[in-house]
Design an enzyme around this catalytic site. Structure first.
Site, PDB file in Angstrom:
ATOM      1  N   TYR A  86       0.816  -1.216   0.000  1.00 28.30           N
ATOM      2  CA  TYR A  86       0.000   0.000   0.000  1.00 28.30           C
ATOM      3  C   TYR A  86       0.847   1.261   0.000  1.00 28.30           C
ATOM      4  CZ  TYR A  86      -3.991   2.988   1.232  1.00 28.30           C
ATOM      5  OH  TYR A  86      -4.976   3.937   1.228  1.00 28.30           O
ATOM      6  N   HIS A 285       3.177  -7.990  10.488  1.00 27.03           N
ATOM      7  CA  HIS A 285       2.889  -7.827   9.060  1.00 27.03           C
ATOM      8  C   HIS A 285       4.016  -8.337   8.160  1.00 27.03           C
ATOM      9  CE1 HIS A 285       0.311  -6.430   5.952  1.00 27.03           C
ATOM     10  NE2 HIS A 285       1.136  -5.497   5.508  1.00 27.03           N
TER      11      HIS A 285
END
Lengths: 308, 281
Positions: A86, A285
């Site tokens: 992102y 993550h």
């Protein structure tokens, strides 16, 4: 106490899901791809040739990418499309070409080099027109990755039976959507910490960005919650998953605050293709990085056979 | 120009340019826990840079943390956990998104932009942006001057060194440290930019000379606060650790849930606030 593996993550499948994406693909097909590859000698090495790539995608926008090929490997080559996260920009994927792949690092619209016309920013992309699935910012973004695969299909140096997708986070989520939109084309998918799966559930499980963008949007637009839910259902990886035919490797951090592990398990349950799930306790993550990259490399090599 | 004169000149330029900060409230990011603002402020050039500023609800002063920008076009917005405990400022340096009016940094490309001469190197201005942010943050009345931290990569080291008074320095990445050696280890970006630049005709001596002004090992001796280095190769970092006055080393496990929690707890303890995990158990 959370139980990610058994948590319920549900997404309604829009009745016109297939028609919606067929219309997007038809729009893309109305524009010639018109790929332009420009060799970049100063970025190339003794092992890898680097090209700047531009092609046309949804809505007629020109999209950028980096294309790299190994110097000493004979065609046809296996190919890999790498999909960015992102907030990250696609880097030049020399490391993949050093392993024997033709590699295309795509910069979907909004990323640098592809943001002249569409530039929702970061934060911003996740909630850009999120009340309208027809104009949601991710529509073109998803299709830009599909078009990147089509660029490869047009190249004579690529073996069209050996095209794979690799990415983590947003790159993992779009690996799923791209494989679903190109059934029979994609040979395999390696998707880490997949984002954009269980999109309305995830913001209830975390306060980390980018999902926090949805919480922020609803904080000032609370009445839009149903329209937001309706929009993102068209983009949810859980709705794409049953259409994926390619063998898929998922890897998930069990303490991932960005893409909650519940959504990774839900994706695994929704996939009907050959699926391998690797889970990493105490990982967030990064989802097992750097060690998991060896697993990813082995998985891709098994299906794409670089150097063959 | 020698090292000290180079950086004194940066300080002089900053001192001559008023920051003219403007804060705008962001309702969507304002909660019962904290109030959120965007910041526009002038750095050298002159150039307007951007920041995200959050101030906890309640009576201050509060501990504070400056998040220096990472290498990349986007920096994450400060996490709500941090916003609830600290006055937190995250900076977008010149060329990054939201600070890209007039100059949009290229990736790859930024690391070698103007690198042929230390005076023109883009990181001279980027460092100034960080110093300006530090001055702004520490000037806020809501900030407890005895509990101000800086967190990030080499830019955090440089900022703490050039603006003594940070009580804690949390270093989670290194870009400039031994960069001319590290660039030879792989073809991975951003250090591969140095190799690309050499292929384009530059000399290793030129790059090494410019990069030496940003070498954290040259800045670190001036740090006055406690410094935590989160690293995975203590031997490689030995020449940096040894010159930093008051250090701790955390050997990262690459179990990033564990590592994130440790890094949070370290700063929380130093700042007198509770530790928090981003992963909601």
């Amino acid at each position: 106490m959370r139980d990610p593996e058994n948590a319920t993550v549900e997404v309604e499948l829009p009745g016109d899901f297939d028609e919606f994406w067929a219309a997007g693909l038809a729009d893309c097909a109305s524009y010639p791809l018109d790929p332009v590859f420009t060799e970049m000698p100063t970025l190339s090495t003794d092992k890898v040739i680097v090209y700047d790539l531009r092609y046309t995608s949804y809505g007629g926008l020109r999209i950028a990418g980096w294309y790299t090929v190994p110097r000493d490997q004979p065609a046809p080559l296996p190919a890999l499309v790498t999909i960015p996260g992102y907030i990250s920009e696609p880097t030049i994927p020399k490391e993949w070409s050093e392993l024997g792949y033709a590699a295309l690092a795509v910069a979907p619209r909004g990323k640098l080099r592809s943001n002249e016309t569409f530039n929702p920013g970061y934060p911003g992309l996740l909630t850009h027109n999120i009340v309208d699935h027809n104009t949601y910012g991710y529509r073109g973004f998803y299709l830009d990755v599909v078009r990147a695969v089509e660029v490869l299909l047009d190249r004579p140096d690529i073996d069209n039976l050996r095209i794979g997708l690799q990415g983590s986070s947003q790159g993992g989520g779009l690996g799923i959507s791209t494989a679903a939109l190109l059934p029979g084309v994609i040979r395999c998918v390696a998707a880490g910490a997949p984002y954009l799966c269980g999109i309305m559930t995830a913001p209830t499980l975390t306060r980390s960005y980018p999902y926090e963008e949805i919480n922020e949007y609803l904080r000032i637009h609370p009445k839009d919650v149903d329209r937001v839910r309706e929009t993102v259902a068209y983009y949810d990886g859980l709705n794409f998953a049953p259409k994926v035919q390619a063998p898929t490797l998922l890897y998930v951090g069990l303490e991932d605050d960005v893409c909650p592990p519940e959504t990774g398990f839900a994706l695994q349950r929704a996939l009907t293709c050959e699926t391998t799930l690797r889970t990493y306790p105490h990982c967030a993550h990064h989802a097992g990085l750097p060690d998991v990259m060896r697993v990813v490399e082995d998985f891709l090599a098994e299906h794409l056979t670089p150097g063959r | 120009m020698n090292f000290d004169n180079y950086w004194s000149a940066v300080d002089d330029e900053l001192a001559a340019i008023p920051g003219r900060p403007v804060l705008d409230l962001v309702p969507a990011r304002t909660t019962d826990e904290a109030t959120f603002y965007t910041l526009r402020i002038t750095s050298t050039g002159p150039y307007r840079v951007y920041g995200n500023l959050s101030i906890p609800a309640g009576d201050g002063p509060f501990p504070a943390v400056l998040l220096t920008p990472r290498y990349g076009s986007v920096n994450n917005i400060p996490h709500p956990n941090d916003r609830s405990r600290y006055v937190v400022l995250s900076l977008m340096h010149r060329g990054q998104r939201l600070a890209d009016e007039g100059f949009a940094a290229a990736y790859p490309g930024l690391l070698t932009m103007g690198i042929g001469d230390p005076a023109t190197y883009i990181y001279r201005g980027i460092a100034a942006d960080c110093l300006r942010a530090a001055e702004f943050l520490r000037g806020l009345t809501e900030v407890d001057p005895n509990r101000v931290a800086v967190s990030g990569d080499d830019l955090a080291v440089l900022t703490a060194a050039r603006r003594p008074g940070f009580s804690s320095v949390r270093v989670t990445d290194l870009l400039f440290y031994r960069a001319m050696e590290a660039r030879q280890k792989s073809s991975l970006y951003p250090l591969e930019e140095l190799n690309d630049h050499l292929r384009a005709g530059s000399s290793a001596e030129t790059l090494a000379n410019t990069l030496s002004y940003f070498d954290p090992a040259r800045h670190a001796p001036a740090i006055t606060g406690r410094t935590l280095f989160a690293i995975d190769n203590e031997d490689w970092c030995g020449s940096l650790i040894s010159v930093t006055p008051d250090t701790e080393v955390y050997n990262v496990t690459h179990l990033d849930g564990t590592d994130n929690d440790f890094l949070d707890a370290w700063l929380a303890e130093r700042s007198g606030v509770p530790a928090m995990s981003k992963f909601i158990a």
